[in-house]
Motif scaffolding. Structure first.
Motif, PDB file in Angstrom:
ATOM      1  N   ARG A  22       0.841  -1.205   0.000  1.00 14.83           N
ATOM      2  CA  ARG A  22       0.000   0.000   0.000  1.00 14.83           C
ATOM      3  C   ARG A  22       0.876   1.256   0.000  1.00 14.83           C
ATOM      4  O   ARG A  22       0.596   2.227  -0.701  1.00 14.83           O
ATOM      5  CB  ARG A  22      -0.919  -0.021   1.222  1.00 14.83           C
ATOM      6  CG  ARG A  22      -1.930   1.094   1.182  1.00 14.83           C
ATOM      7  CD  ARG A  22      -3.102   0.848   2.097  1.00 14.83           C
ATOM      8  NE  ARG A  22      -3.976   2.002   2.028  1.00 14.83           N
ATOM      9  CZ  ARG A  22      -4.075   2.909   2.993  1.00 14.83           C
ATOM     10  NH1 ARG A  22      -3.369   2.793   4.093  1.00 14.83           N
ATOM     11  NH2 ARG A  22      -4.884   3.944   2.851  1.00 14.83           N
ATOM     12  N   GLN A  23       1.949   1.190   0.781  1.00 11.27           N
ATOM     13  CA  GLN A  23       2.869   2.322   0.808  1.00 11.27           C
ATOM     14  C   GLN A  23       3.496   2.523  -0.577  1.00 11.27           C
ATOM     15  O   GLN A  23       3.566   3.647  -1.077  1.00 11.27           O
ATOM     16  CB  GLN A  23       3.989   2.065   1.818  1.00 11.27           C
ATOM     17  CG  GLN A  23       3.564   2.236   3.260  1.00 11.27           C
ATOM     18  CD  GLN A  23       4.708   1.903   4.217  1.00 11.27           C
ATOM     19  OE1 GLN A  23       5.329   0.855   4.097  1.00 11.27           O
ATOM     20  NE2 GLN A  23       4.974   2.793   5.143  1.00 11.27           N
ATOM     21  N   GLY A  61       1.117   3.962  -2.907  1.00 14.80           N
ATOM     22  CA  GLY A  61       0.946   5.383  -2.593  1.00 14.80           C
ATOM     23  C   GLY A  61       2.020   6.218  -3.268  1.00 14.80           C
ATOM     24  O   GLY A  61       1.738   7.284  -3.836  1.00 14.80           O
ATOM     25  N   ILE A  62       3.243   5.706  -3.238  1.00 13.65           N
ATOM     26  CA  ILE A  62       4.357   6.424  -3.882  1.00 13.65           C
ATOM     27  C   ILE A  62       4.163   6.441  -5.399  1.00 13.65           C
ATOM     28  O   ILE A  62       4.329   7.468  -6.048  1.00 13.65           O
ATOM     29  CB  ILE A  62       5.705   5.777  -3.471  1.00 13.65           C
ATOM     30  CG1 ILE A  62       5.977   6.111  -2.000  1.00 13.65           C
ATOM     31  CG2 ILE A  62       6.845   6.267  -4.344  1.00 13.65           C
ATOM     32  CD1 ILE A  62       7.018   5.240  -1.331  1.00 13.65           C
ATOM     33  N   ILE A  77       9.756  10.888   3.810  1.00 17.93           N
ATOM     34  CA  ILE A  77       9.805   9.526   3.257  1.00 17.93           C
ATOM     35  C   ILE A  77      10.673   8.647   4.160  1.00 17.93           C
ATOM     36  O   ILE A  77      10.310   7.527   4.501  1.00 17.93           O
ATOM     37  CB  ILE A  77      10.407   9.536   1.828  1.00 17.93           C
ATOM     38  CG1 ILE A  77       9.592  10.422   0.885  1.00 17.93           C
ATOM     39  CG2 ILE A  77      10.578   8.129   1.285  1.00 17.93           C
ATOM     40  CD1 ILE A  77       8.286   9.881   0.463  1.00 17.93           C
ATOM     41  N   TYR A 120      10.231   2.440  -1.124  1.00 19.86           N
ATOM     42  CA  TYR A 120      10.352   3.622  -1.980  1.00 19.86           C
ATOM     43  C   TYR A 120      10.772   3.237  -3.398  1.00 19.86           C
ATOM     44  O   TYR A 120      10.222   3.725  -4.383  1.00 19.86           O
ATOM     45  CB  TYR A 120      11.350   4.600  -1.352  1.00 19.86           C
ATOM     46  CG  TYR A 120      11.232   5.973  -1.958  1.00 19.86           C
ATOM     47  CD1 TYR A 120      10.035   6.680  -1.862  1.00 19.86           C
ATOM     48  CD2 TYR A 120      12.278   6.549  -2.646  1.00 19.86           C
ATOM     49  CE1 TYR A 120       9.892   7.917  -2.425  1.00 19.86           C
ATOM     50  CE2 TYR A 120      12.146   7.794  -3.210  1.00 19.86           C
ATOM     51  CZ  TYR A 120      10.963   8.478  -3.097  1.00 19.86           C
ATOM     52  OH  TYR A 120      10.826   9.701  -3.668  1.00 19.86           O
ATOM     53  N   LEU A 130       0.545  11.102 -10.470  1.00 21.10           N
ATOM     54  CA  LEU A 130      -0.149  12.400 -10.480  1.00 21.10           C
ATOM     55  C   LEU A 130       0.804  13.510 -10.920  1.00 21.10           C
ATOM     56  O   LEU A 130       0.431  14.393 -11.699  1.00 21.10           O
ATOM     57  CB  LEU A 130      -0.688  12.729  -9.079  1.00 21.10           C
ATOM     58  CG  LEU A 130      -1.928  11.963  -8.624  1.00 21.10           C
ATOM     59  CD1 LEU A 130      -2.230  12.255  -7.166  1.00 21.10           C
ATOM     60  CD2 LEU A 130      -3.136  12.310  -9.484  1.00 21.10           C
ATOM     61  N   HIS A 135       1.338   6.245  -7.009  1.00 18.04           N
ATOM     62  CA  HIS A 135       0.204   7.115  -7.312  1.00 18.04           C
ATOM     63  C   HIS A 135       0.642   8.578  -7.307  1.00 18.04           C
ATOM     64  O   HIS A 135       0.286   9.360  -8.181  1.00 18.04           O
ATOM     65  CB  HIS A 135      -0.900   6.882  -6.273  1.00 18.04           C
ATOM     66  CG  HIS A 135      -2.128   7.696  -6.518  1.00 18.04           C
ATOM     67  ND1 HIS A 135      -2.650   8.527  -5.562  1.00 18.04           N
ATOM     68  CD2 HIS A 135      -2.920   7.840  -7.602  1.00 18.04           C
ATOM     69  CE1 HIS A 135      -3.709   9.147  -6.056  1.00 18.04           C
ATOM     70  NE2 HIS A 135      -3.900   8.730  -7.293  1.00 18.04           N
ATOM     71  N   ARG A 136       1.466   8.905  -6.334  1.00 22.85           N
ATOM     72  CA  ARG A 136       1.934  10.291  -6.221  1.00 22.85           C
ATOM     73  C   ARG A 136       2.764  10.677  -7.451  1.00 22.85           C
ATOM     74  O   ARG A 136       2.543  11.722  -8.061  1.00 22.85           O
ATOM     75  CB  ARG A 136       2.772  10.432  -4.947  1.00 22.85           C
ATOM     76  CG  ARG A 136       3.128  11.835  -4.566  1.00 22.85           C
ATOM     77  CD  ARG A 136       4.530  12.211  -4.984  1.00 22.85           C
ATOM     78  NE  ARG A 136       5.547  11.449  -4.293  1.00 22.85           N
ATOM     79  CZ  ARG A 136       6.818  11.412  -4.674  1.00 22.85           C
ATOM     80  NH1 ARG A 136       7.209  12.053  -5.741  1.00 22.85           N
ATOM     81  NH2 ARG A 136       7.682  10.693  -4.010  1.00 22.85           N
TER      82      ARG A 136
END
Lengths: 323, 460
Positions: free
Chosen positions: B4-5, B8-9, B285, B294, B15, B11-12
């Motif tokens: 999930r983390q 999230g990275i 981070i 990461y 974007l 997805h960021r």
């Protein structure tokens, strides 16, 4: 009160040889649960370095940090969840919206979706950014960016918040919002470590203040105790112009030697300003001003104020905080 | 490490890519522009056209057995001359192998400008001698016809007969005379083609030879059934389509690889923005996730971007006239699976050691440099690190060159072999495996370096 952070003989040296800088010279202190602990000092005093060592971002050369009994450099992920850091510089991504930035942190801190949603909405509302939550961050004003920076550290609901210079460059309105926000954090069970070079900020927000300069803690106490430690009474600052032959440096001796005595606690001069500290100073003002004019000076300006932490710093170092 | 983390990275970064004003045009237009530029410059530059290739042949074919020869020589057997034409060829006495060598020797380019021979053939009895010539590039390619080549060929004919008429040829003959022996069925023999797979002449010659072998098998199917003559007209009109190559065509697999390695650099740029002076996003981070998470997060975002890039690059090159000789789906799969891994070399090296300025430089020079060094555009000089250690489908191990350290070299090679020379998955498997293993090695090293430089050393 429960001890939440213990710092013992923390040292950090940067560079080698001629370029060696002793950034932090063996500082020790404890921080208690639910307090706002202020680190006050000029730029380059070692505040941020200390903060980074406490949080585990920077390894100390010697000394020890314990957060709830754990060493942040050896605890792995254990302490990550209870620490929140608000650095001086932005921790958000400018291409993302306010909400997206908060969601990003919620994801990398592994916060369940429902809890994250509720918390993000609450934080946005508390800091007054509801209208901007869909705005791209780079379009926010400086104050709004600072406010966002503040709440980013709270998405994972940390117990300890390390706040590095939260208000430089802020307009007065935003500064008050930020101060109010920080002041309320202990009410939510949070402990705050605040670094600042604004004496007013440290004075207003901190339960205890450590004044740091050249990598050393000079004093550590409550703001009130620190202020009274340099003497009782209010301060009168009188700006004068020189008319006659008398040097301004002669004024302290002259005023302290007046007969009958004025009972002044302390008189000092700096350039064209004569600073006098005394108890119950207002009734004494007429005689003070007359005496100054008798010495061939003309009074241009006069102000009366209470003692500040800046005075404490000047008293300790002989320098102003921003010099 | 949490998925999930990592997501999230991803997805960021996704974007950020979408929001950035120049990223999308760069990702879409750059490959089209690049392919277009090459097409404009080099689509009219043929390579290997009318070139005579040096073919070494080791013909180990033992021919047909005496019994079978006798069978076909027995003209009275059927009493109707059915086998007459078959008998008239040299196949019976010399064997299919010799016949095939003759065919190869007689093949010419059938165009108006040139009627030169496609192959200049030298026959060898000693494999070592042929291999030695191959290594010195005195031969472009070596063909080894196995001992059972004739029997296997007859087996194929026999099989065709059965497929067409429901009986093997010998079963058909046995209806006239039960004492007629069985003919070969399903004899499995391998024709070996050897050469230096990194050598352009070998690649083209191999492609041509592959087409000839396929055509040869098709021709044997012209073996006609009852009522007609039985023949294998190998000496007659022999039409083989010769693949043509232009510099544009030869470069296309390299261009596709290059186009795709450019976008990990772009992601590196987003990645390195974390390390801007006074940017404290990376502190967050570091306080919230591990290096592995990461890295994984930044790696995952490459997948959709890369699929899009591969699609654009393939489609653009096809629209501009690139004609793949091989399996485009297999090539596409290679580009989407192995290429991301091999591109990770550039990506992680960039991310670990650089700041934004360096990434800018790498974008300018590193990509093209690796592209060239991996042989994406030109044939690189042969700087041997280890002799003959890389297995190939042909069984002729090739040297490990200095460029083979770059995972991209193998990806480009696999892509080129599939797209241009119709190599199968099995044939390009050594390159795919090497690319995968090397990339994985670099990935692990990069991960260690990343943890050291960005997580551990930055806290010193």
């Amino acid at each position: 009160m429960k001890k939440i952070i213990e710092v013992k003989a923390l040292k950090k040296v940067f560079g080698k040889g001629e370029r060696q800088v002793n950034a932090v010279k063996g500082i020790s202190f404890d921080i208690y649960e639910g307090e706002i602990f202020g680190f006050l000092g000029p730029n380059g005093a070692g505040k941020t370095t200390s903060l980074r060592m406490i949080v585990g971002l920077l390894r100390p050369d010697s000394g020890e940090v314990k957060i709830l009994g754990e060493n942040p450099h050896k605890s792995g992920n254990k302490l990550k969840e209870i620490l929140g850091i608000i650095p001086q510089n932005p921790t958000f991504y400018e291409d993302l919206t306010v909400e997206e930035n908060l969601w990003f942190l919620a994801k990398i801190y592994n916060i369940p979706k429902m809890i994250a949603k509720e918390r993000i909405n609450s934080l946005i509302s508390r800091i007054g950014l509801e209208e901007k939550k869909k705005a791209i961050t780079k379009d926010l004003s400086g104050g709004q960016k600072r406010r966002l920076n503040l709440i980013l550290a709270l998405v994972h609901d940390p117990k300890i918040i390390l706040c590095d210079e939260p208000t430089p460059g802020l307009d007065p309105q935003s500064r008050i919002v930020v101060w109010e926000f920080i002041r309320n954090l202990p009410k939510q069970g949070k402990t705050v470590i605040l670094t600042t070079h604004y004496m007013e900020e440290a004075d207003r927000l901190s339960n205890r203040v450590a004044i740091i300069d050249n990598g050393e803690i000079l004093v550590l106490d409550t703001p009130e105790n620190l202020k009274t430690s340099i003497g009782e009474g209010d301060l009168v600052e009188i700006e004068v112009s020189h008319l006659g032959d008398t040097e301004i440096e002669s004024l302290p001796g002259y005023l302290l030697a007046l007969d009958p005595p004025l009972h002044l606690e302390e008189v000092s001069t700096s350039q064209s300003v004569c600073t006098i500290r005394a108890l119950d100073v207002v009734p004494k003002l007429t005689r003070i001003l007359a005496s100054i004019e008798n010495q061939g000076f003309s009074v241009n300006n006069l102000s009366i104020r209470g003692t500040t932490l800046e005075d404490v710093f000047i008293n300790l170092t002989g320098r102003r905080l921003r010099s | 490490m949490s998925v999930r983390q990592a997501l999230g990275i991803s997805h960021r970064i996704g974007l950020q890519i979408i929001r950035s004003r120049w990223t999308i045009p760069y990702l879409i237009l750059f490959p089209i522009f690049f392919i277009g530029l090459y097409w404009f410059g080099f689509s009219a530059s043929p390579i290997g056209e009318n070139q005579t290739f040096l073919l070494g042949i080791i013909n180990q074919d033992e021919g047909l057995t005496d019994e079978i020869q006798l069978l076909f020589q027995n003209e009275t057997l059927l009493g109707n001359g059915t086998l007459q034409e078959f008998h008239s060829t040299d196949v019976l006495s010399k064997g299919f192998g010799s016949e095939f060598v003759n065919i190869l020797g007689n093949l010419t380019y059938n165009n108006q400008q040139n009627s030169s021979h496609i192959f200049e053939i030298t026959e060898y009895s000693d494999e070592m001698q042929a291999d030695s010539k191959l290594k010195n590039r005195e031969l472009d390619i070596v063909l080894i016809l196995p001992r059972q080549f004739s029997n296997a060929s007859l087996g194929i004919l026999n099989g065709y007969w059965r497929n067409s008429y429901g009986l093997y040829f010998h079963e058909y003959l046995q209806t006239f005379d039960a004492s007629i022996p069985d003919l070969p069925i399903n004899i499995s023999e391998e024709v070996i083609i050897r050469g230096d797979e990194s050598y352009l002449n070998y690649q083209i010659a191999n492609s041509i030879l592959g087409n000839i072998l396929n055509a040869y098998l098709d021709l044997t199917s012209a073996f006609r059934g009852p009522g007609g003559s039985i023949q294998i007209a190998m000496n007659e009109e022999y039409q083989v389509s010769i693949p043509t190559f232009s510099l544009f065509g030869l470069s296309t697999p390299g261009l596709i690889a290059f186009g795709i390695i450019m976008q990990p650099s772009l992601i590196s740029l987003f990645f390195c923005m974390e390390f801007r002076p006074k940017n404290t996003t990376f502190d967050i981070i570091r306080l919230s996730s591990s290096p592995t998470t990461y890295i994984l997060g930044t790696f995952l975002i490459q997948i959709p971007v890369m699929i899009g890039q591969a699609f654009i690059l393939f489609t653009s090159s096809l629209l501009m006239g690139f004609q793949p000789n091989g399996d485009i789906i297999l090539a596409y799969l290679i580009a989407l699976t192995i290429l991301p891994f091999s591109a990770s070399l550039l990506y992680f090296t960039t991310a670990i050691f650089s700041n934004e300025d360096v990434v800018g430089t790498i974008l300018g020079f590193g990509g093209p440099f690796l592209g060239f060094m991996s042989g994406a555009f030109i044939e690189v000089p042969k700087i041997i690190l280890f002799k003959e250690i890389i297995p190939t489908a042909s069984g002729f191990p090739r040297d490990f060159l200095i460029w083979d350290l770059i995972p991209l070299t193998h990806t480009v090679s696999a892509l080129r072999q599939v797209m241009l020379y119709d190599f199968t998955l099995i044939q390009v498997l050594p390159d795919i495996l090497l690319s995968f293993v090397l990339s994985l090695g670099f990935f692990c090293c990069s991960l260690l370096f990343f943890a050291y430089f960005r997580f551990w050393r930055s806290s010193q």
